[in-house]
Scaffold this motif. Structure first.
Motif, short mmCIF file in Angstrom:
data_model
loop_
_atom_site.label_atom_id
_atom_site.label_comp_id
_atom_site.label_asym_id
_atom_site.label_seq_id
_atom_site.Cartn_x
_atom_site.Cartn_y
_atom_site.Cartn_z
N LEU A 146 131.31 26.87 82.50
CA LEU A 146 131.11 26.24 81.47
C LEU A 146 130.08 25.47 80.69
O LEU A 146 129.58 25.17 79.93
CB LEU A 146 131.52 24.56 81.61
CG LEU A 146 131.47 22.92 81.13
CD1 LEU A 146 132.59 23.30 79.82
CD2 LEU A 146 131.83 21.64 81.82
N ILE A 147 128.93 25.54 81.82
CA ILE A 147 127.32 25.41 81.27
C ILE A 147 126.92 26.75 80.26
O ILE A 147 126.18 26.01 79.36
CB ILE A 147 126.54 25.44 83.18
CG1 ILE A 147 127.10 24.77 83.90
CG2 ILE A 147 124.97 25.91 82.79
CD1 ILE A 147 126.12 25.20 84.79
N GLU A 148 127.66 28.39 80.97
CA GLU A 148 127.01 28.91 79.60
C GLU A 148 127.99 28.52 77.93
O GLU A 148 127.40 28.70 76.98
CB GLU A 148 127.43 30.13 80.40
CG GLU A 148 127.12 30.97 81.22
CD GLU A 148 127.09 32.13 81.44
OE1 GLU A 148 128.09 32.68 80.89
OE2 GLU A 148 127.05 32.57 82.74
N LYS A 149 128.85 27.56 78.55
CA LYS A 149 129.85 27.41 76.92
C LYS A 149 128.71 26.43 76.14
O LYS A 149 128.56 26.84 75.50
CB LYS A 149 131.10 27.01 77.64
CG LYS A 149 131.79 26.80 76.10
CD LYS A 149 133.14 26.00 76.50
CE LYS A 149 134.28 25.66 75.21
NZ LYS A 149 134.15 27.05 74.64
N ILE A 150 128.28 25.56 77.01
CA ILE A 150 127.46 24.37 76.43
C ILE A 150 126.23 24.93 75.79
O ILE A 150 126.05 24.64 74.87
CB ILE A 150 127.08 23.24 77.43
CG1 ILE A 150 128.24 22.41 77.58
CG2 ILE A 150 126.08 22.14 77.05
CD1 ILE A 150 128.40 21.70 79.20
N ILE A 151 125.95 25.89 76.81
CA ILE A 151 124.40 26.78 75.94
C ILE A 151 125.01 27.27 74.70
O ILE A 151 123.86 27.07 73.35
CB ILE A 151 123.94 27.86 77.35
CG1 ILE A 151 123.17 26.56 78.37
CG2 ILE A 151 122.59 28.18 76.71
CD1 ILE A 151 122.91 27.85 79.15
N GLN A 152 125.91 27.85 74.62
CA GLN A 152 126.37 28.84 73.73
C GLN A 152 126.18 28.11 72.29
O GLN A 152 125.71 29.11 71.36
CB GLN A 152 127.59 30.03 74.01
CG GLN A 152 127.24 31.18 74.59
CD GLN A 152 127.99 31.50 75.87
OE1 GLN A 152 129.47 31.08 75.27
NE2 GLN A 152 128.22 32.26 76.42
N GLU A 153 126.82 27.18 72.49
CA GLU A 153 127.60 25.88 71.80
C GLU A 153 126.48 25.13 70.91
O GLU A 153 126.22 25.06 69.61
CB GLU A 153 128.23 24.87 71.97
CG GLU A 153 130.01 25.33 72.09
CD GLU A 153 131.20 24.78 71.99
OE1 GLU A 153 130.79 23.60 71.51
OE2 GLU A 153 132.09 25.22 72.94
N SER A 154 124.93 25.61 71.59
CA SER A 154 124.06 24.68 71.70
C SER A 154 122.86 25.30 70.44
O SER A 154 121.20 24.32 70.16
CB SER A 154 123.29 23.96 72.82
OG SER A 154 124.17 23.31 73.74
N VAL A 155 122.84 26.78 70.41
CA VAL A 155 121.83 27.31 69.87
C VAL A 155 121.32 27.10 68.56
O VAL A 155 120.59 27.75 68.54
CB VAL A 155 121.29 28.59 70.74
CG1 VAL A 155 121.52 28.83 72.17
CG2 VAL A 155 123.01 29.63 70.30
N ASN A 156 122.45 27.40 68.06
CA ASN A 156 122.09 26.50 66.93
C ASN A 156 121.35 25.75 66.28
O ASN A 156 121.75 24.79 65.99
CB ASN A 156 123.60 26.43 65.91
CG ASN A 156 123.45 26.53 63.96
OD1 ASN A 156 121.86 27.28 64.35
ND2 ASN A 156 123.86 25.42 63.67
N ALA A 157 119.74 25.52 67.20
CA ALA A 157 119.30 24.19 67.09
C ALA A 157 117.68 25.24 65.96
O ALA A 157 117.34 25.90 65.27
CB ALA A 157 118.72 24.25 68.25
N PRO A 158 116.74 24.14 64.99
CA PRO A 158 115.97 25.01 63.98
C PRO A 158 114.70 25.30 64.55
O PRO A 158 114.80 25.08 66.14
CB PRO A 158 115.37 23.60 63.86
CG PRO A 158 115.85 22.72 64.03
CD PRO A 158 116.91 23.10 64.72
N SER A 159 113.91 26.74 64.34
CA SER A 159 113.11 26.91 65.51
C SER A 159 112.14 27.83 64.47
O SER A 159 112.52 27.62 63.09
CB SER A 159 113.09 27.53 66.15
OG SER A 159 113.65 29.15 65.61
#
Length: 350
Positions: A6-19
């Protein structure tokens, strides 16, 4: 139950962040129910002074993680710089089960993207402004200042378009720019960067743009007046906006930039949910920061003065105090969908 899966799923869904320039300067270490966000030194451009752009990106990522975690009934509490600045993670996020409110913004995380097309010049409505500004002041000292007036937008557009001129006039900036451009999907998959198609250049413009990488061509273009023409074109594009928003913080502390990133992502996701487009345009304020702290990044003295003058105009129009730092500046408005989207690589999780 909070599982590693679940933690990895949360990270994977979160990385569409601006940089900065889509550098994606993050990696993750998972320890039990804790996620450490660590910096990857990918953004080495002149604009990422003291890794402040990275900290903004990490803040935006943290906001996504909080929103995604809530969707799965998980609370995400953050500790900034737990080992001290520059000595470990930017943040440790502690996950726990419990009551937490889901956010409607979860559904737009995947679709959030930079849009460099012209927008409608129609001012934002009061409801739109209210929604965008709702979280101003919630994250530390980070707060948003909005310019909705046509004359004010025009004045800021003229100031920030200096960056377009500097691309041809400054070899330092030009070299940095071409170092992060990715001309093919294969290049983008190999190393994060800015997809050239997201620049919204017509085919002839794209061909000419690529030629500017050559110093001789750039010098010839400068003699022919191309830099001023590019600045004028940039000003026209930025004027085609519904509003321009600045996020400011007190001073230049690292946690201020992280909090600015959280607010920035919250506003950007809200804009996406409202059907509005966003383009960061913070190059001039970022150059001004390093100049103010005694590092001109290789710019010539005349260019330094132009940057200082442009940043002063931005501050005057927005009413920003000398004690405040412009952590982010972006244009917003109603626009057609972007022609292309930058690629997000699978997150590096240990």
């Amino acid at each position: 139950m909070i599982t590693r899966e679940l933690i990895e799923k949360i990270i994977q869904e979160s990385v569409n962040a601006p940089s900065g320039d889509n550098s994606q300067p993050w990696r993750f270490e998972v320890r039990g129910n804790a996620i450490d966000i660590l910096n990857i030194d990918r953004d080495r451009t002149i604009f990422n002074f003291h890794s402040r752009g990275d900290y903004i990106a990490h803040g935006a990522l943290m906001e996504n993680i909080a929103i995604v975690a809530a969707e799965y009934g998980i609370r995400a509490d953050s500790i900034l710089f737990p080992a001290g600045v520059g000595k470990g993670p930017t943040a440790t996020i502690m996950l726990s089960e419990g009551e937490t409110g889901k956010s409607a913004l979860y559904g737009v995380i995947k679709s959030r993207a930079t849009n460099r097309k012209p927008y409608e010049k129609k001012p934002l409505t009061e409801d739109q402004k209210s929604g965008l500004m709702e979280y101003s002041g919630v994250y530390g000292t980070a707060k948003a200042i909005i310019m909705n007036d046509r004359e004010g937008i025009k004045n800021i557009a003229n100031a920030i378009s200096l960056n377009e001129r500097l691309i041809l006039e400054s070899k330092v900036i030009r070299d940095f720019l071409f170092s992060i451009i990715r001309w093919t999907k294969e290049e983008e998959r190999a190393k994060p960067g800015m997809n050239v198609m997201t620049l919204e250049l017509a085919p002839p413009q794209r061909m000419a743009f690529r030629m500017f990488k050559n110093d001789t061509v750039a010098l010839l273009a400068k003699k022919m007046g191309f830099p001023k023409a590019m600045q004028k074109e940039g000003a026209e594009l930025y004027t085609a906006s519904g509003a321009i928003i600045a996020i400011v913080i007190d001073g230049v502390k690292e946690d201020g930039f992280v909090n600015a990133g959280r607010l920035f992502e919250r506003i950007w996701l809200t804009a996406t949910d409202l059907g509005l487009s966003v383009q960061p345009v913070a190059a001039i304020p970022y150059l001004a920061q390093r100049i103010k702290e005694g590092n001109n990044g290789g710019l010539l003295q005349a260019q330094v003065k132009d940057v200082q003058s442009a940043e002063k105009k931005i501050r005057e129009v927005l009413g920003i105090k000398d004690s405040n730092t412009i952590a982010m500046l972006f244009r917003i408005g109603k626009g057609e969908k972007p022609s292309a989207y930058s690629l997000k690589l699978p997150p590096e999780i240990e």
